[in-house]
Design a protein around this motif. Structure first.
Motif, short mmCIF file in Angstrom:
data_model
loop_
_atom_site.label_atom_id
_atom_site.label_comp_id
_atom_site.label_asym_id
_atom_site.label_seq_id
_atom_site.Cartn_x
_atom_site.Cartn_y
_atom_site.Cartn_z
N PHE A 1 12.38 4.08 24.66
CA PHE A 1 11.84 4.54 23.39
C PHE A 1 11.76 3.40 22.37
CE2 PHE A 1 12.94 8.87 24.83
CZ PHE A 1 11.77 9.54 24.45
N LYS A 2 10.62 3.31 21.68
CA LYS A 2 10.49 2.46 20.50
C LYS A 2 10.67 3.35 19.27
CE LYS A 2 9.36 -1.40 22.67
NZ LYS A 2 8.04 -2.03 22.55
N ASN A 3 11.39 2.83 18.29
CA ASN A 3 11.72 3.61 17.09
C ASN A 3 10.99 3.04 15.88
OD1 ASN A 3 13.64 5.15 18.62
ND2 ASN A 3 15.06 3.42 18.42
N ILE A 4 10.18 3.87 15.23
CA ILE A 4 9.39 3.45 14.08
C ILE A 4 9.69 4.40 12.92
CG2 ILE A 4 7.09 2.86 13.25
CD1 ILE A 4 7.80 1.40 15.82
N THR A 5 9.82 3.83 11.73
CA THR A 5 9.99 4.63 10.51
C THR A 5 8.86 4.32 9.55
OG1 THR A 5 12.40 4.49 10.75
CG2 THR A 5 11.55 5.25 8.63
N VAL A 6 8.22 5.35 9.00
CA VAL A 6 7.15 5.18 8.03
C VAL A 6 7.51 5.98 6.78
CG1 VAL A 6 4.67 5.32 7.59
CG2 VAL A 6 5.50 5.06 9.93
N ALA A 7 7.83 5.28 5.72
CA ALA A 7 8.13 5.92 4.44
C ALA A 7 7.00 5.58 3.47
CB ALA A 7 9.47 5.46 3.89
N VAL A 8 6.44 6.59 2.83
CA VAL A 8 5.34 6.39 1.89
C VAL A 8 5.84 6.73 0.50
CG1 VAL A 8 2.96 7.00 1.31
CG2 VAL A 8 3.68 6.96 3.70
N TYR A 9 5.96 5.70 -0.36
CA TYR A 9 6.48 5.94 -1.70
C TYR A 9 6.07 4.80 -2.63
CZ TYR A 9 10.13 2.59 -0.26
OH TYR A 9 10.80 1.48 0.20
N ASP A 10 6.13 5.09 -3.92
CA ASP A 10 5.89 4.10 -4.96
C ASP A 10 7.26 3.61 -5.43
OD1 ASP A 10 5.38 2.66 -7.26
OD2 ASP A 10 4.31 4.26 -8.29
N PRO A 11 7.60 2.32 -5.22
CA PRO A 11 8.92 1.83 -5.61
C PRO A 11 9.23 2.02 -7.09
CG PRO A 11 7.82 0.24 -4.19
CD PRO A 11 6.80 1.28 -4.54
N SER A 12 8.18 2.01 -7.94
CA SER A 12 8.39 2.18 -9.38
C SER A 12 8.56 3.64 -9.78
CB SER A 12 7.21 1.60 -10.15
OG SER A 12 6.05 2.42 -10.01
N TYR A 13 8.22 4.55 -8.86
CA TYR A 13 8.24 5.99 -9.08
C TYR A 13 7.26 6.44 -10.16
CZ TYR A 13 10.27 10.63 -8.46
OH TYR A 13 10.46 11.95 -8.16
N TYR A 14 6.29 5.57 -10.48
CA TYR A 14 5.20 6.00 -11.36
C TYR A 14 4.38 7.07 -10.64
CZ TYR A 14 1.26 5.69 -14.60
OH TYR A 14 0.29 5.99 -15.51
N TYR B 1 0.83 -1.21 0.00
CA TYR B 1 0.00 0.00 0.00
C TYR B 1 0.87 1.27 0.00
CZ TYR B 1 -3.89 -3.14 0.97
OH TYR B 1 -4.83 -4.15 0.90
N PHE B 2 2.04 1.16 -0.62
CA PHE B 2 2.99 2.27 -0.70
C PHE B 2 3.40 2.77 0.68
CE2 PHE B 2 1.49 3.84 -5.17
CZ PHE B 2 2.01 2.70 -5.74
N THR B 3 3.18 1.97 1.71
CA THR B 3 3.46 2.37 3.10
C THR B 3 4.47 1.39 3.68
OG1 THR B 3 1.20 3.23 3.29
CG2 THR B 3 2.44 2.94 5.33
N PHE B 4 5.70 1.84 3.82
CA PHE B 4 6.80 0.97 4.21
C PHE B 4 7.23 1.33 5.63
CE2 PHE B 4 6.60 1.17 -0.34
CZ PHE B 4 6.75 -0.15 -0.73
N ILE B 5 6.99 0.39 6.54
CA ILE B 5 7.19 0.63 7.97
C ILE B 5 8.33 -0.24 8.47
CG2 ILE B 5 6.11 0.47 10.25
CD1 ILE B 5 3.39 0.81 8.84
N LYS B 6 9.16 0.35 9.31
CA LYS B 6 10.18 -0.42 10.02
C LYS B 6 10.02 -0.19 11.52
CE LYS B 6 13.59 1.31 7.57
NZ LYS B 6 14.95 1.61 7.05
N ILE B 7 10.00 -1.29 12.27
CA ILE B 7 9.98 -1.24 13.74
C ILE B 7 11.40 -1.54 14.19
CG2 ILE B 7 8.98 -2.20 15.84
CD1 ILE B 7 6.54 -3.01 14.17
N GLY B 8 12.08 -0.50 14.68
CA GLY B 8 13.52 -0.62 14.84
C GLY B 8 14.12 -0.72 13.44
N GLU B 9 14.84 -1.77 13.18
CA GLU B 9 15.40 -2.00 11.84
C GLU B 9 14.65 -3.10 11.09
OE1 GLU B 9 17.70 -0.12 10.46
OE2 GLU B 9 17.72 1.10 12.27
#
Length: 208
Positions: free
Chosen positions: A144-157, A100-108
């Protein structure tokens, strides 16, 4: 004879360089964005910690017009419930193949977005928005818990940008100490490794 050799050599070199540049240009031109999305994230907490993310996308006028033309069946400028159901089925659900174009990392550790909830599509004054909830439960602790949320289209369309104003917000966070930052995710690159998508960096713990 000796004067002809460097001319041929130069011609070959020029031809090779030209073909290389052309092939690179053609590859890039096929992949440049066709859809533009402004992204906002609301970070939702429950009594245990992080519950997930409400995602809000606002689309460019061309894409909005395409969706309106295909799914606003009565052409009244609004989307009824049955039209929204069809949009989710035909123009959104396939994004499950792309997280869903939503790439989450919990820690690494990557977190797979297997499903979303509460999808809605809003058409108002020819402007189109999608809203949906991404469940992601992370229990708060004293550390602290570390979360990263990157929202992108891998194809860059699709090119997805954080909104300039109010790109992120908190919901039900009173019991927690929360820190947020939005910046480039240097650990991730797309589009021939030329672009680092921007991400929401979230740190939270039980309020001390």
């Amino acid at each position: 004879m000796n004067s002809i050799v460097p001319k041929k050599t130069n011609l070959i070199i020029i031809s090779v360089i030209s073909l290389t540049i052309l092939s690179i240009f053609c590859g890039v031109s096929r992949s440049h964005p066709h859809v533009f999305i402004v992204n906002r994230i609301k970070i939702v907490f429950d009594d245990k910690g992080l519950a997930g993310f409400n995602i809000h996308w606002k689309f460019d006028e061309m894409f909005a017009g395409m969706i309106a033309g295909d799914y606003d069946k009565n052409q009244n400028g609004f989307l009824e419930k049955n039209e929204i159901v069809l949009i989710e089925k035909e123009a959104f659900s396939y994004l499950a193949n792309y997280n869903y174009f939503t790439f989450i990392k919990i820690g690494e550790k990557p977190f797979k977005v297997k499903f979303i909830q509460n999808f809605s599509a809003i058409l108002n004054n020819n402007k189109l928005s999608y809203k949906f909830f991404v469940p992601c439960h992370v229990t708060a602790t004293n550390n602290f818990k570390n979360i990263t949320v990157a929202v992108y289209d891998p194809s860059y369309y699709s090119a997805i940008f954080f909104a300039e104003k109010n790109p992120a917000a908190l919901d039900n966070s009173e019991a927690f100490e929360v820190r947020t930052a939005i910046k480039e995710d240097e650990s991730t690159s797309i589009y021939y490794d030329m672009i680092n998508p921007w991400a929401l960096f979230l740190n939270f713990r039980i309020k001390q």
